[in-house]
Design a protein around this motif. Structure first.
Motif, short mmCIF file in Angstrom:
data_model
loop_
_atom_site.label_atom_id
_atom_site.label_comp_id
_atom_site.label_asym_id
_atom_site.label_seq_id
_atom_site.Cartn_x
_atom_site.Cartn_y
_atom_site.Cartn_z
N ALA A 178 0.83 -1.20 0.00
CA ALA A 178 0.00 0.00 0.00
C ALA A 178 0.87 1.26 0.00
CB ALA A 178 -0.93 0.00 1.21
N ARG A 179 1.96 1.23 0.78
CA ARG A 179 2.86 2.37 0.82
C ARG A 179 3.53 2.60 -0.53
NH1 ARG A 179 6.76 2.33 5.81
NH2 ARG A 179 4.79 2.68 6.89
N ARG A 180 3.94 1.49 -1.19
CA ARG A 180 4.56 1.61 -2.51
C ARG A 180 3.55 2.12 -3.54
NH1 ARG A 180 5.65 -0.37 -7.32
NH2 ARG A 180 7.76 -0.57 -8.08
N THR A 181 2.34 1.60 -3.51
CA THR A 181 1.30 2.05 -4.43
C THR A 181 0.99 3.52 -4.21
OG1 THR A 181 0.37 -0.17 -4.43
CG2 THR A 181 -1.03 1.59 -5.26
N TYR A 182 0.91 3.93 -2.94
CA TYR A 182 0.69 5.33 -2.61
C TYR A 182 1.81 6.20 -3.17
CZ TYR A 182 0.64 9.60 0.14
OH TYR A 182 0.68 10.91 0.51
N GLY A 183 3.05 5.76 -3.01
CA GLY A 183 4.18 6.52 -3.53
C GLY A 183 4.17 6.63 -5.05
N VAL A 184 3.84 5.53 -5.72
CA VAL A 184 3.80 5.55 -7.18
C VAL A 184 2.71 6.48 -7.67
CG1 VAL A 184 3.21 4.14 -9.19
CG2 VAL A 184 4.84 3.28 -7.52
N ARG B 151 2.99 9.90 -9.78
CA ARG B 151 2.28 10.06 -11.05
C ARG B 151 1.39 11.29 -11.04
NH1 ARG B 151 0.45 3.93 -12.67
NH2 ARG B 151 2.53 3.21 -13.24
N LEU B 152 0.71 11.55 -9.92
CA LEU B 152 -0.14 12.74 -9.86
C LEU B 152 0.70 14.01 -9.85
CD1 LEU B 152 -2.91 11.61 -7.37
CD2 LEU B 152 -3.13 12.01 -9.83
N ARG B 153 1.88 13.94 -9.26
CA ARG B 153 2.72 15.13 -9.20
C ARG B 153 3.39 15.41 -10.53
NH1 ARG B 153 7.72 16.22 -5.09
NH2 ARG B 153 8.11 18.34 -5.75
N ALA C 62 -2.44 9.18 -18.81
CA ALA C 62 -3.15 9.84 -17.70
C ALA C 62 -3.76 11.16 -18.16
CB ALA C 62 -2.19 10.08 -16.53
N GLN C 63 -3.03 11.91 -18.98
CA GLN C 63 -3.57 13.16 -19.51
C GLN C 63 -4.80 12.90 -20.38
OE1 GLN C 63 -0.44 15.09 -21.62
NE2 GLN C 63 0.70 15.60 -19.78
N LEU C 64 -4.71 11.89 -21.24
CA LEU C 64 -5.84 11.59 -22.12
C LEU C 64 -7.06 11.13 -21.33
CD1 LEU C 64 -3.98 9.85 -25.07
CD2 LEU C 64 -4.97 12.14 -25.02
N TRP C 65 -6.85 10.30 -20.31
CA TRP C 65 -7.98 9.84 -19.49
C TRP C 65 -8.60 11.00 -18.71
CZ3 TRP C 65 -10.91 5.80 -19.83
CH2 TRP C 65 -10.43 4.65 -20.43
N ALA C 66 -7.75 11.87 -18.18
CA ALA C 66 -8.28 13.02 -17.44
C ALA C 66 -9.07 13.94 -18.37
CB ALA C 66 -7.13 13.80 -16.78
N PHE C 67 -8.55 14.15 -19.57
CA PHE C 67 -9.27 14.98 -20.54
C PHE C 67 -10.59 14.32 -20.93
CE2 PHE C 67 -10.15 16.17 -24.98
CZ PHE C 67 -10.34 17.53 -24.79
#
Length: 142
Positions: free
Chosen positions: A7-13, A17-19, A31-36
């Protein structure tokens, strides 16, 4: 313990990615295409909600003027978009820069400078006139 580490590794990844989701990586591009796409779908759903609310007759006792104001606001939006499109600055295509050849004196000695120094005079050993030649590719073997 393994679940906490995962969970800690997934949170870090995902935090990374969000940053840095705008970086030029395939995952970031996805991620950009999905957000758009999600934002487009949300916008379409909101517009459908507004259109349905404007078409469906209001329950008795509510003012009918809300629909008229919605139409007026829509007209103002379209007119302001047309005005801003017409008033946008026109961009000109850049013109190719013309290089000015410096004067080169024959027989001038090359000065040797050691370390970081400030040079007051310019010295050019040689000058080659380069032009703009379009790149041509045939797409086959040479």
């Amino acid at each position: 313990m393994e679940l906490i580490l995962r969970a800690r590794r997934t949170y870090g990844v995902w935090r990374w990615r969000l940053r840095y989701w705008w970086l030029d990586t395939p995952a970031g591009r996805h991620a950009q295409l999905w957000a758009f796409a999600l934002l487009v779908v949300a916008t379409i759903l909101q517009l459908v909600r507004i259109a349905v609310a404007a078409v469906v007759p209001p329950p008795p006792g509510t003012p009918r003027q809300a629909v008229y104001w919605w139409v007026v606001q829509l007209i103002i939006l379209v007119v302001s978009a047309a005005i801003s499109y017409a008033m946008r600055p026109k961009t000109e295509k850049p013109k190719p820069a013309a290089g000015e050849a410096p004067t080169v004196e024959d027989g001038q000695a090359v000065k040797h400078h050691f370390g970081t120094v400030w040079i007051e005079d310019e010295f050019i050993l040689a000058w080659k006139v380069t032009g703009t030649v379009p790149i041509k590719s045939k797409g086959g073997k040479k």
